[in-house]
Design a protein around this motif. Structure first.
Motif, PDB file in Angstrom:
ATOM      1  N   LEU A 246      -7.288 -67.556 -50.941  1.00  0.00           N
ATOM      2  CA  LEU A 246      -8.669 -67.071 -51.146  1.00  0.00           C
ATOM      3  C   LEU A 246      -8.684 -65.629 -51.378  1.00  0.00           C
ATOM      4  O   LEU A 246      -9.235 -65.085 -52.455  1.00  0.00           O
ATOM      5  CB  LEU A 246      -9.723 -67.101 -50.031  1.00  0.00           C
ATOM      6  CG  LEU A 246     -11.067 -66.612 -50.181  1.00  0.00           C
ATOM      7  CD1 LEU A 246     -11.872 -67.398 -51.353  1.00  0.00           C
ATOM      8  CD2 LEU A 246     -11.871 -66.957 -48.864  1.00  0.00           C
ATOM      9  N   TRP A 247      -8.092 -64.979 -50.544  1.00  0.00           N
ATOM     10  CA  TRP A 247      -8.046 -63.459 -50.672  1.00  0.00           C
ATOM     11  C   TRP A 247      -6.557 -62.807 -51.382  1.00  0.00           C
ATOM     12  O   TRP A 247      -5.540 -63.145 -50.559  1.00  0.00           O
ATOM     13  CB  TRP A 247      -8.269 -62.707 -49.431  1.00  0.00           C
ATOM     14  CG  TRP A 247      -9.565 -62.712 -48.868  1.00  0.00           C
ATOM     15  CD1 TRP A 247     -10.505 -63.502 -48.139  1.00  0.00           C
ATOM     16  CD2 TRP A 247     -10.673 -61.716 -49.185  1.00  0.00           C
ATOM     17  NE1 TRP A 247     -11.607 -63.155 -47.960  1.00  0.00           N
ATOM     18  CE2 TRP A 247     -11.812 -61.984 -48.655  1.00  0.00           C
ATOM     19  CE3 TRP A 247     -10.780 -60.433 -50.029  1.00  0.00           C
ATOM     20  CZ2 TRP A 247     -13.089 -61.295 -48.796  1.00  0.00           C
ATOM     21  CZ3 TRP A 247     -11.791 -59.789 -50.314  1.00  0.00           C
ATOM     22  CH2 TRP A 247     -13.078 -60.117 -49.555  1.00  0.00           C
ATOM     23  N   ALA A 248      -6.597 -61.754 -52.114  1.00  0.00           N
ATOM     24  CA  ALA A 248      -5.502 -61.225 -52.705  1.00  0.00           C
ATOM     25  C   ALA A 248      -5.614 -59.867 -52.762  1.00  0.00           C
ATOM     26  O   ALA A 248      -6.625 -59.462 -53.329  1.00  0.00           O
ATOM     27  CB  ALA A 248      -5.046 -61.976 -53.992  1.00  0.00           C
ATOM     28  N   VAL A 249      -4.666 -59.319 -52.079  1.00  0.00           N
ATOM     29  CA  VAL A 249      -4.577 -57.470 -52.225  1.00  0.00           C
ATOM     30  C   VAL A 249      -3.527 -57.257 -53.025  1.00  0.00           C
ATOM     31  O   VAL A 249      -2.332 -57.418 -52.880  1.00  0.00           O
ATOM     32  CB  VAL A 249      -4.467 -57.067 -50.963  1.00  0.00           C
ATOM     33  CG1 VAL A 249      -4.338 -55.722 -50.834  1.00  0.00           C
ATOM     34  CG2 VAL A 249      -5.563 -57.708 -49.790  1.00  0.00           C
ATOM     35  N   LEU A 250      -3.740 -56.469 -54.000  1.00  0.00           N
ATOM     36  CA  LEU A 250      -2.909 -56.280 -55.127  1.00  0.00           C
ATOM     37  C   LEU A 250      -2.848 -54.710 -55.094  1.00  0.00           C
ATOM     38  O   LEU A 250      -4.069 -54.101 -55.379  1.00  0.00           O
ATOM     39  CB  LEU A 250      -3.244 -56.927 -56.513  1.00  0.00           C
ATOM     40  CG  LEU A 250      -2.181 -56.318 -57.628  1.00  0.00           C
ATOM     41  CD1 LEU A 250      -0.875 -56.840 -57.561  1.00  0.00           C
ATOM     42  CD2 LEU A 250      -2.859 -57.080 -58.816  1.00  0.00           C
ATOM     43  N   GLY A 251      -1.822 -53.861 -55.259  1.00  0.00           N
ATOM     44  CA  GLY A 251      -1.723 -52.487 -55.332  1.00  0.00           C
ATOM     45  C   GLY A 251      -0.496 -51.842 -55.193  1.00  0.00           C
ATOM     46  O   GLY A 251       0.595 -52.267 -55.427  1.00  0.00           O
ATOM     47  N   THR A 252      -0.721 -50.718 -54.178  1.00  0.00           N
ATOM     48  CA  THR A 252       0.590 -49.968 -54.380  1.00  0.00           C
ATOM     49  C   THR A 252       0.908 -49.751 -52.674  1.00  0.00           C
ATOM     50  O   THR A 252       1.976 -49.364 -52.263  1.00  0.00           O
ATOM     51  CB  THR A 252       0.165 -48.342 -54.766  1.00  0.00           C
ATOM     52  OG1 THR A 252      -0.879 -47.767 -53.709  1.00  0.00           O
ATOM     53  CG2 THR A 252      -0.137 -48.479 -56.064  1.00  0.00           C
ATOM     54  N   THR A 253       0.213 -50.505 -51.629  1.00  0.00           N
ATOM     55  CA  THR A 253       0.537 -50.139 -50.340  1.00  0.00           C
ATOM     56  C   THR A 253       1.500 -51.299 -49.974  1.00  0.00           C
ATOM     57  O   THR A 253       1.384 -52.442 -50.151  1.00  0.00           O
ATOM     58  CB  THR A 253      -0.732 -50.543 -49.437  1.00  0.00           C
ATOM     59  OG1 THR A 253      -1.591 -49.542 -49.794  1.00  0.00           O
ATOM     60  CG2 THR A 253      -0.466 -50.358 -48.009  1.00  0.00           C
ATOM     61  N   ASN A 254       2.647 -50.270 -49.290  1.00  0.00           N
ATOM     62  CA  ASN A 254       3.890 -51.380 -48.690  1.00  0.00           C
ATOM     63  C   ASN A 254       3.483 -51.734 -47.203  1.00  0.00           C
ATOM     64  O   ASN A 254       2.339 -51.010 -46.558  1.00  0.00           O
ATOM     65  CB  ASN A 254       5.015 -50.624 -48.657  1.00  0.00           C
ATOM     66  CG  ASN A 254       5.608 -50.182 -50.018  1.00  0.00           C
ATOM     67  OD1 ASN A 254       5.642 -51.149 -50.932  1.00  0.00           O
ATOM     68  ND2 ASN A 254       5.703 -49.012 -50.292  1.00  0.00           N
TER      69      ASN A 254
END
Length: 423
Positions: free
Chosen positions: A350-358
């Motif tokens: 349901l949730w997807a976090v996409l970006g630059t955080t490791n």
């Protein structure tokens, strides 16, 4: 007191000052995050808490297109730049003056000379390979370029703060966000190695204004200018049915929004968690959350780089913590087809976090980062497809294979602790 003794004391005081600056710049007191009351990630209470604790706005009716690897995202980004009519804003941790970099430079220069307002924020360390020649060439074409956190004596305490954000916003209507910078190692690999595995998203709709706002934050910090006007913030029409929240974080906020979101999602998961990350160094409280989540029956799969990592020492430090996670049934997979650089956190389909955080302290406490937390089953399903493909190129780490890691690795592990707070 003779002169020699006086110089000795001055030297001692000077050395103590340098040590103090290093400690202040490189280390911050650890925050042990936890959730008082676990919220189901699929509940209205979860979305309400996410919005309020991160002080962000939920944006509806936007559209996200997943772009897998450089063969997809670089052409899409270049097409958007070449089609720009009013403004181009770009922020990069890595922008190299190589073959791919020169393609982007040429496109940006052409648009600038055609009257488009082009603005760049480049990290002073991450984009060091751009060089003075590259920056001068851009500025000569009328492009506004600022280097984030250049070395200045009065910035010593912030030398460890970098902008790790990778953003492109065109005409205030189209945005690209994800883990990739600008360089050949994403497109064709370097020195005989495979291209880096990464993901970007092309975004349209109301959420683009919030992404533009993140760029505006770093621009005003670099030069004091507040960007305004319809060329940057036009009225945006609905382009899809996706709900998303832009999560920006910075060390100026001791409890960073990125870490809050990661903690909430991890502890709110009920079925599954899938993670792609290039650097996996969860601190004590995050490891505890992983373990407790696994004990609740949540299936957890994590893809990390294998021997093709660009940070060998970080991999060694990361692997020393695998044992306590593997014991709980958490599956860790090492990617073998090049460097895994995608940063994706997928929860409960349901949730997807996409970006630059490791998943490391540097992202949570030292860098400026940006992510989008997307609540959308179709988006999660699309990213799951990529995850399944990635798994085919991985080797699963088991307790037995972990115990058989090299003697060198075992010897280095006790002395590599400093990277846990810095990477």
């Amino acid at each position: 007191m003779d002169v020699t003794t006086g110089y000795g004391w001055l030297t001692l005081i000077g050395a103590a000052f340098v040590v103090w600056v290093v400690v202040v710049a490189l280390f911050t007191p650890r925050i042990d995050y936890s959730v008082r009351k676990r919220l189901d990630s699929n509940s209205k209470a979860f979305i309400n808490t996410l919005q309020n604790t991160t002080q962000t706005t939920i944006h509806h009716d936007s559209h996200f297109e997943v772009l897998t690897n450089a063969s997809q995202f670089y052409p899409a980004m270049l097409d958007a730049i070449r089609s720009a009519q009013t403004s181009i804003n770009m922020e990069c941790y890595i922008f190299r003056n190589d073959r791919i970099g020169r393609q982007f430079m040429a496109a940006l220069i052409e648009r600038s000379r055609s009257g488009v307002r082009v603005t760049l924020v480049l990290d002073a360390i991450g984009s060091l390979w751009m060089g003075l020649t590259g920056v001068s060439k851009l500025r000569e074409a009328g492009i506004r370029v600022e280097l984030y956190q250049r070395f200045k004596w009065y910035r010593l305490a912030r030398v460890n703060n970098r902008t790790h954000r990778e953003l492109l916003i065109v005409d205030g209507r189209i945005a690209f966000i994800g883990g990739a910078g600008i360089g050949d190692h994403w497109a064709k690999g370097q020195r005989g190695k495979q291209p880096w595995r990464d993901t970007m998203a092309r975004v349209t709709g109301p959420v683009v204004s919030a992404i533009q706002g993140v760029f505006a934050e770093n621009w005003v910090e670099c030069c004091g200018e507040i960007i305004t006007g319809e060329e940057y913030f036009p009225l945006l029409k609905n382009t899809g049915d996706t709900t998303a929240v832009v999560i920006k974080s910075s060390p100026s906020d001791r409890a960073t929004a990125a870490r809050v979101v990661f903690q909430l999602l991890l502890e709110g998961a009920t079925k599954s968690i899938r993670i792609n990350t290039p650097y996996f160094l969860p601190d004590k409280s995050l490891r505890k959350a992983f373990i407790e989540t696994a004990r609740r029956g949540v299936k957890i799969d994590i893809i990390v780089p294998g021997s093709s990592t660009d940070q060998r020492w970080v991999r060694i430090v990361s692997r020393r913590k695998y044992r306590e996670l593997l014991r709980e049934g958490i599956r860790i997979h090492e990617y073998r087809a090049g460097m895994m650089h995608a940063k994706i956190f997928n929860v409960d389909d349901l949730w997807a976090v996409l970006g630059t955080t490791n998943f490391d302290n540097r992202s949570f406490e030292h860098n400026d980062e940006v992510n989008v937390a997307i609540c959308d089953k179709e988006m999660s399903a699309r990213l799951k497809e990529d995850f399944q493909v990635d798994l085919q190129k991985c080797e699963q780490v088991t307790l037995d294979t972990w115990k058989r890691r090299s003697l060198f690795e075992k010897m280095v592990e006790p002395f590599a602790w400093i990277l846990e707070r810095q990477q």
